[in-house]
Structure formats: structure tokens, C-alpha cells
Design an enzyme around this catalytic site. Structure first.
Site, PDB file in Angstrom:
ATOM      1  CE  LYS A 124      76.295  20.463 -38.961  1.00 61.80           C
ATOM      2  NZ  LYS A 124      76.644  19.445 -38.297  1.00 61.80           N
ATOM      3  CG  ASP A 142      79.770  21.762 -34.412  1.00 60.56           C
ATOM      4  OD1 ASP A 142      79.840  22.711 -33.422  1.00 60.56           O
ATOM      5  OD2 ASP A 142      80.879  20.810 -34.763  1.00 60.56           O
TER       6      ASP A 142
END
Length: 214
Positions: A124, A142
Site C-alpha cells: 500500500k 486502505d
């Protein structure tokens, strides 16, 4: 999990997102690509606002890997101790700074594999850096994106990897660059976890969320 929306609905959703905010920006403050890496690494399980508050003074004195090493772990902790997991994050920032100095000449690499090899940098984080700094259409999933993707039917998936693939597969290519920012901001300010703002939502008529608020 909502059913997957069709192409035309998804295109209309992102057309509306674009019309409302043509150039969405990430909210983590940074002055260069190195400070972006550090800010994103610090933001795990923390709010962007909390990270920004901690890093404003930090980045004035430590905006390169070498300056961060000069500051040292204890000096770094003094700046970031208001952020959750600050001790482990400080260790990671010092370690990644040392690797950047010793292996990359103080420069941040622009490949996902190289970024992910740095301590405290996961997929991420790497995707955020690739997208925000090098404008690569990488999708950083997220909790906001996971929620919005599954609620709306834009990019449903049982885990973050599945949602990331769904974004890449289902969202038209001309919206890919800003897709994750539009989804994050929509989740943060409109499609909230506990009190989604459905009555004022610009995609209410296209969304598959069954529990829309009145």
C-alpha cells in the site's frame, strides 16, 4: 458485499467524481519523495492529520535520508511520539534511511519491488508513493477504499488485494490515475463507516449500498 456495478455506471460515477474534484490530492504533507515515503510509513494505523502535525517540524530538519540518520532514532521519536506505534516506526524510518543512503545513493527508487523491500514499506505504501510522486496508476487500498468499493459495488472484494485488482480491472483507464484518491476522499468525508452521508451523496442513485441512510 454489493454486486459488481457495470461499466457504464462506473464510468458515470467517476465522471461525477472528476467533475466535482478534477485533481484530487493526497492529504499527507511532504516536501519531496523521501518525506512522502516517511509520511506514508508513519500513517499506518494513524490519521493523516495526526501525521502532518508531527512531521511539519520534523521535515524542516530531516528531509533527506542522511539528515534523518544524523537526527537519530531518539531524536526522531521526540517528533513522532504522538503517533501510534511510534517506537517501531522510528526504527523502520532509520533502517530505511540507512538502506537508501548505503544502497541507493540517498535516492528513493521508483520500482514497487525496491520500495517494498524497505523496512515498514508494504504494498500500500509503495503504491501511494508510485501514484503521488511518479503519477503511476497504482491503487493503494486502505480501509476507506475497501469499504466504499464493497458498499457501492464499484470494486467489491473479500480482501484488499481483491479490491485492488477490481479497481484495475473495472475502472476505466482514463480514471485510473486518481481513482484511489477519489475513493479515499469519498470514504473519508461522505461514505463514512458509521454515518454515511447518503442523502447528499453525488452517486446515491448509482450505488448498490442496501442500507442507505434516509
Amino acid at each position: 458485499m454489493a454486486k459488481q456495478l457495470g461499466y457504464h455506471k462506473i464510468r458515470e460515477i467517476f465522471t461525477r467524481f472528476h467533475d466535482a474534484d478534477p485533481e484530487p490530492k493526497g492529504e499527507l504533507e511532504h516536501v519531496n519523495v523521501y518525506t512522502l515515503v516517511v509520511a506514508v510509513a508513519l500513517s499506518a494505523q494513524a490519521t493523516d492529520a495526526g501525521v502532518n502535525k508531527a512531521t511539519r517540524d520534523l521535515f524542516k530538519i530531516a528531509d533527506t535520508p542522511q539528515k534523518m540518520l544524523d537526527l537519530g532514532e531518539e531524536g526522531l521519536i521526540e517528533h513522532i511520539k504522538t503517533i501510534g506505534l511510534f517506537r517501531q516506526k522510528a526504527k523502520n524510518v532509520i533502517k530505511l534511511s540507512r538502506i537508501l543512503v548505503e544502497d541507493y545513493g540517498g535516492e528513493v527508487p521508483n520500482s514497487r519491488a525496491a520500495l517494498q523491500s524497505l523496512p515498514g514499506v508494504g504494498r500500500k505504501t509503495a503504491n501511494v508513493v508510485l501514484n503521488m510522486w511518479w503519477r503511476y496508476p497504482a491503487q493503494a487500498v486502505d480501509t476507506h477504499i475497501f469499504r466504499v468499493g464493497n458498499r457501492t459495488g464499484i470494486c467489491p472484494g473479500k480482501n484488499v488485494d481483491a479490491v485492488e485488482r477490481a479497481i484495475e480491472d473495472n475502472i476505466p483507464t482514463d480514471f485510473q490515475l486518481h481513482a484511489h484518491h477519489w475513493l479515499i476522499l469519498h470514504g473519508r468525508y461522505h461514505c463514512k463507516a458509521r454515518k454515511p452521508q447518503c442523502p447528499t451523496c453525488i452517486i446515491r442513485d448509482l450505488c448498490e449500498f442496501e442500507d442507505k441512510t434516509l
